[in-house]
Design a protein around this motif. Structure first.
Motif, PDB file in Angstrom:
ATOM      1  N   ARG A   1      47.460  46.450  29.805  1.00  0.00           N
ATOM      2  CA  ARG A   1      48.394  46.577  28.573  1.00  0.00           C
ATOM      3  C   ARG A   1      49.793  46.175  28.867  1.00  0.00           C
ATOM      4  O   ARG A   1      50.418  45.533  28.112  1.00  0.00           O
ATOM      5  N   ASN A   2      50.546  46.570  29.943  1.00  0.00           N
ATOM      6  CA  ASN A   2      51.693  46.224  30.220  1.00  0.00           C
ATOM      7  C   ASN A   2      51.927  44.834  30.615  1.00  0.00           C
ATOM      8  O   ASN A   2      52.965  44.117  30.137  1.00  0.00           O
TER       9      ASN A   2
ATOM     10  N   GLU B   1      40.055  49.603  28.522  1.00  0.00           N
ATOM     11  CA  GLU B   1      40.886  50.858  27.697  1.00  0.00           C
ATOM     12  C   GLU B   1      42.079  51.501  28.408  1.00  0.00           C
ATOM     13  O   GLU B   1      42.118  51.296  29.679  1.00  0.00           O
ATOM     14  N   THR B   2      42.922  51.696  27.763  1.00  0.00           N
ATOM     15  CA  THR B   2      44.328  52.230  28.324  1.00  0.00           C
ATOM     16  C   THR B   2      44.370  53.228  29.275  1.00  0.00           C
ATOM     17  O   THR B   2      44.778  53.183  30.258  1.00  0.00           O
ATOM     18  N   ASP B   3      43.311  54.168  29.254  1.00  0.00           N
ATOM     19  CA  ASP B   3      43.001  55.196  30.241  1.00  0.00           C
ATOM     20  C   ASP B   3      42.091  54.766  31.203  1.00  0.00           C
ATOM     21  O   ASP B   3      41.904  55.697  32.045  1.00  0.00           O
TER      22      ASP B   3
ATOM     23  N   ASP C   1      46.976  47.248  22.882  1.00  0.00           N
ATOM     24  CA  ASP C   1      46.388  47.260  24.249  1.00  0.00           C
ATOM     25  C   ASP C   1      45.898  45.768  24.685  1.00  0.00           C
ATOM     26  O   ASP C   1      46.330  44.876  23.806  1.00  0.00           O
ATOM     27  N   GLY C   2      45.228  45.763  25.554  1.00  0.00           N
ATOM     28  CA  GLY C   2      44.833  44.512  25.974  1.00  0.00           C
ATOM     29  C   GLY C   2      44.146  43.381  25.179  1.00  0.00           C
ATOM     30  O   GLY C   2      44.035  42.240  25.410  1.00  0.00           O
TER      31      GLY C   2
ATOM     32  N   ARG D   1      51.681  42.872  27.152  1.00  0.00           N
ATOM     33  CA  ARG D   1      53.023  43.093  26.467  1.00  0.00           C
ATOM     34  C   ARG D   1      53.923  42.241  27.113  1.00  0.00           C
ATOM     35  O   ARG D   1      55.031  41.482  26.086  1.00  0.00           O
TER      36      ARG D   1
ATOM     37  N   GLY E   1      43.471  49.916  33.226  1.00  0.00           N
ATOM     38  CA  GLY E   1      43.732  49.637  31.777  1.00  0.00           C
ATOM     39  C   GLY E   1      45.278  49.749  31.270  1.00  0.00           C
ATOM     40  O   GLY E   1      45.887  48.914  30.672  1.00  0.00           O
ATOM     41  N   ASP E   2      46.184  50.527  31.959  1.00  0.00           N
ATOM     42  CA  ASP E   2      47.716  50.594  31.551  1.00  0.00           C
ATOM     43  C   ASP E   2      48.378  49.436  32.312  1.00  0.00           C
ATOM     44  O   ASP E   2      48.969  48.985  31.604  1.00  0.00           O
TER      45      ASP E   2
END
Length: 246
Positions: free
Chosen positions: A69-70, A49-51, A29-30, A73, A65-66
């Motif tokens: 993370r993307n 947080e991812t969610d 995650d981040g 990545r 959050g998503d």
């Protein structure tokens, strides 16, 4: 190579450290990476947080959050990192400062507005966060809640209406006058893109409104319902939306 050596030497002088994992990055995650089979929690930063959803009265809820993370990545997945461990957290993860091509990963994420300085664990990235806030980069261009406040709310099984205080990570509020350009945000949640993509409740038809039209000011955008912002009419039409008649 010299940049790697300088980065490691600076850490040794500034912090009680031990050798950390080095190798290919897999982004969890981040603020969490897996490197050479070791889970690494990046030192003194805190990412959503991812969610986690972000938003406020002036910015509709969106999956920040998503998104973080993307973006992380895109920047680091598969690249090679050198890490210096600073601690072990309560979950048994290695806490470390990591570099990629001589650049501090934590500093880059905070400077780009993808994470916050986690001041409870160090002031390393205090200035980086303030710079991101002043320039409206990344998460600072929309309504945000600190990840620590979000986790606290999740634990309490409550939906907070205000930002929790004294939670370690904190956001910076800056009086800007005119809004800054939010180029770091995806158009879907970027209200600097002035065209409103609305979905009709009665027909489900996708209709966009431009400034000056009769119902523009009354139209509200909710990304959670599939609605969004567009930066041009061509972009809206290409996505399958038609212009409102009024």
């Amino acid at each position: 190579m010299l940049r790697h050596l300088f980065f490691t030497a600076a850490l040794i002088l500034a912090n009680p450290v031990t050798a950390g994992p080095s190798g290919t990055i897999h982004v969890v995650d981040g603020d969490t990476l897996k490197i050479d089979g070791t889970t690494v929690r990046l030192h003194a930063i805190d990412a959503p947080e991812t969610d986690q959803m972000c938003g406020d009265a002036n910015s509709p809820a969106w999956a920040c959050g998503d998104w973080v993370r993307n973006k992380t990545r895109q920047m680091y997945e598969g690249r090679s990192a050198i890490c210096v461990a600073t601690d072990t957290d309560r979950y048994g993860r290695t806490v470390a400062k990591c570099s990629v091509d001589g650049q501090d990963v934590g500093e880059r994420l905070v400077s780009d507005g993808l994470a916050f300085a986690y001041r409870q664990y160090g002031m390393d990235y205090d200035l980086a966060e303030k710079g991101a806030a002043v320039n409206g980069r990344g998460l600072h261009g929309t309504g945000i809640m600190s990840p620590a406040a979000f986790r606290s709310a999740q634990r309490a099984k409550a939906r907070p209406t205000t930002l929790a205080q004294n939670t370690g990570a904190k956001t910076v509020t800056v009086n800007r006058g005119k809004p800054t350009k939010r180029s770091g945000l995806p158009n879907i949640v970027n209200s600097n893109c002035t065209i409103k993509g609305n979905i009709s409740l009665s027909s489900g038809e996708r209709i966009y409104h431009v400034p000056g039209q009769e119902f523009y000011s009354k139209t509200r955008i909710s990304p959670t319902k599939g609605e969004r912002w567009f930066c041009s009419e061509a972009e809206a039409r290409a996505a399958g939306w038609r212009k409102a008649r009024n």
